[in-house]
Design a protein around this motif. Sequence first.
Motif, short mmCIF file in Angstrom:
data_model
loop_
_atom_site.label_atom_id
_atom_site.label_comp_id
_atom_site.label_asym_id
_atom_site.label_seq_id
_atom_site.Cartn_x
_atom_site.Cartn_y
_atom_site.Cartn_z
N VAL A 134 63.07 40.06 -75.64
CA VAL A 134 62.10 39.86 -76.71
C VAL A 134 61.49 38.47 -76.60
O VAL A 134 60.27 38.29 -76.75
CB VAL A 134 62.76 40.06 -78.10
N LEU A 135 62.31 37.48 -76.31
CA LEU A 135 61.80 36.12 -76.13
C LEU A 135 60.87 36.04 -74.92
O LEU A 135 59.86 35.32 -74.94
CB LEU A 135 62.97 35.14 -75.97
N SER A 136 61.20 36.77 -73.86
CA SER A 136 60.31 36.82 -72.69
C SER A 136 58.99 37.49 -73.05
O SER A 136 57.93 37.11 -72.54
CB SER A 136 60.99 37.58 -71.55
N GLY A 137 59.04 38.50 -73.93
CA GLY A 137 57.82 39.15 -74.39
C GLY A 137 56.92 38.19 -75.14
O GLY A 137 55.68 38.24 -75.00
N VAL B 204 73.07 33.11 -71.39
CA VAL B 204 73.25 32.43 -72.68
C VAL B 204 72.45 31.14 -72.73
O VAL B 204 71.75 30.84 -73.71
CB VAL B 204 74.75 32.16 -72.93
N LEU B 205 72.53 30.36 -71.65
CA LEU B 205 71.81 29.09 -71.60
C LEU B 205 70.31 29.31 -71.68
O LEU B 205 69.59 28.59 -72.40
CB LEU B 205 72.17 28.35 -70.32
N GLN B 206 69.82 30.31 -70.94
CA GLN B 206 68.38 30.60 -70.97
C GLN B 206 67.92 31.00 -72.37
O GLN B 206 66.88 30.58 -72.86
CB GLN B 206 68.04 31.71 -69.97
N THR B 207 68.72 31.82 -73.04
CA THR B 207 68.37 32.28 -74.39
C THR B 207 68.30 31.12 -75.36
O THR B 207 67.38 31.03 -76.19
CB THR B 207 69.39 33.32 -74.87
N ILE B 208 69.25 30.20 -75.27
CA ILE B 208 69.25 29.02 -76.14
C ILE B 208 68.01 28.17 -75.93
O ILE B 208 67.35 27.73 -76.88
CB ILE B 208 70.53 28.19 -75.91
N ILE B 209 67.65 27.96 -74.67
CA ILE B 209 66.47 27.14 -74.36
C ILE B 209 65.20 27.79 -74.89
O ILE B 209 64.31 27.12 -75.45
CB ILE B 209 66.37 26.88 -72.85
N PHE C 271 64.94 29.74 -77.44
CA PHE C 271 64.93 29.56 -78.90
C PHE C 271 64.43 28.15 -79.27
O PHE C 271 63.68 27.98 -80.23
CB PHE C 271 66.32 29.79 -79.47
N VAL C 272 64.85 27.15 -78.50
CA VAL C 272 64.40 25.78 -78.76
C VAL C 272 62.89 25.67 -78.55
O VAL C 272 62.17 25.03 -79.35
CB VAL C 272 65.15 24.79 -77.85
N ILE C 273 62.39 26.29 -77.49
CA ILE C 273 60.95 26.27 -77.22
C ILE C 273 60.18 26.92 -78.38
O ILE C 273 59.15 26.39 -78.84
CB ILE C 273 60.64 26.99 -75.90
N LEU C 274 60.69 28.05 -78.86
CA LEU C 274 60.02 28.73 -79.98
C LEU C 274 60.02 27.85 -81.23
O LEU C 274 59.02 27.80 -81.96
CB LEU C 274 60.73 30.05 -80.28
N ALA C 275 61.14 27.18 -81.49
CA ALA C 275 61.23 26.35 -82.69
C ALA C 275 60.25 25.19 -82.66
O ALA C 275 59.81 24.71 -83.71
CB ALA C 275 62.66 25.83 -82.84
#
Length: 455
Positions: A356-359, A409-414, A416-420
């Motif tokens: 979803v984040l990649s989308g 996990v690391l990619q997902t966290i990063i 999320f930070v970019i989105l924030a």
Amino acid sequence: MAPAAVAVAGGRKNWSAECKNLWRVAGPVILTEIFQFGLGFVTAAFVGHIGKVELAAVSIVNGVVVEGLAFGLLLGMGSALETLCGQAVGAGQTHMLGVYMQRSWIICVATSLLLLPLYISSRPRCSACSASPRPSPPCRAQPRLGHDGNLRGRARRARALLNWVVVTKLGRGLVGAALVGNVSWWLLNAAQLVHVVGGWFPEAWTGFSRKAFASLGGFVRLSVASAVMLCLEMWYYTAVLILVGCLKNPEIQVGAISICMNYQLWTLMVAVGFNAAVSVRVSNELGANHPKAAKFSVVVATTTSAVIGLVFTAVALAARKQMPRLFTGDDAVVNETTKLGYLLAATIFLNSIQPVLSGVAIGAGWQSLVAFVNIGCYYLVGLPLGAVFGFKLKLNATGIWAGMVIGTVLQTIILFVILARTRWQKEAMLAEERIRTWGGSIDLPSIQENQEETK
């Protein structure tokens, strides 16, 4: 009614409306992807009962030769359409969809011709086992995917029947299954082409145009960035297969990983649907200069997909001892697959969020940024850790898969930070600039003008 109650009611209404918008796109995409994935799943299920060596061979061919190279590159090239078509629809430029698709066809055909010598010079058995990658996906800028899903459903049923006849009854084995796969893909590709140009999208497809050859340079750059982003994700799993193949008893190890990957790909179909849906929603809203709506869509899509992922995770944990039996009767492979059950469950949950984040990245045009994130998380962290766990600590396939999970996990966290930290108003301005650059002479009210009118 109190102001707080009014705010809550309004929030529920907005959430419900956005869910409907997302499911209107995600639902058909999920069905389409399930039917498409079912083509390879059927082949793996039939071949797995021939023997564990054959199951490992199909896994490596599909994961490395087909999906890891040709499919990944071409699908990545085509995914640039999701950014451009979605933003064009949001800006009311529906007539540009056909032109964008033709530009993508030109780029994908040229890429295919460059790849062709690699396949011609490969070993005959590998060439026979490879399946033709699909062409550029039909535009996801509008939720008209029901017919495409119907085509893929029919292809899956036909493939199951042909596999039963050719593999089981005629005893043609691995090569027979591969030939059935090729026939199925060619029929599906032909049907999709007819669907796109046959009049189902009159407002988007107005025939072949010379405009397809205009602004190819910028289109190529976005296509290459999209391909790199997607390939880095797909090659991550390919690299895992290669590492596992270097372990002792590779037939058992690769067979176990293959079974787990097949199951997690089934659950991934829902996240892929939301990947497409949030890509469409974000690109549409940015193209229409609605940055707050784009941000809200991200929240709704991520939350919804994560909740569904939790359900799939629970099912995977409950059925981890029974699932392998669908693919194989070999006790060694079954036992090795069962050991991976907990990591499989963790992967399923992560894969309900990460796509979803990649989308969002595709809808906003962040492909280049995410490509660098993927390099760092997957290839500088995940794979090295997997190699250490698998070989140095002798954890075998379990250790390699654990390293893969850590990288994800690391990619997902990063992400999320970019989105924030995203400034959505700025993203809307970039979308306007993109449409003006690649859409030709288009009269669009600028974002600055819209802001002045609302003051």
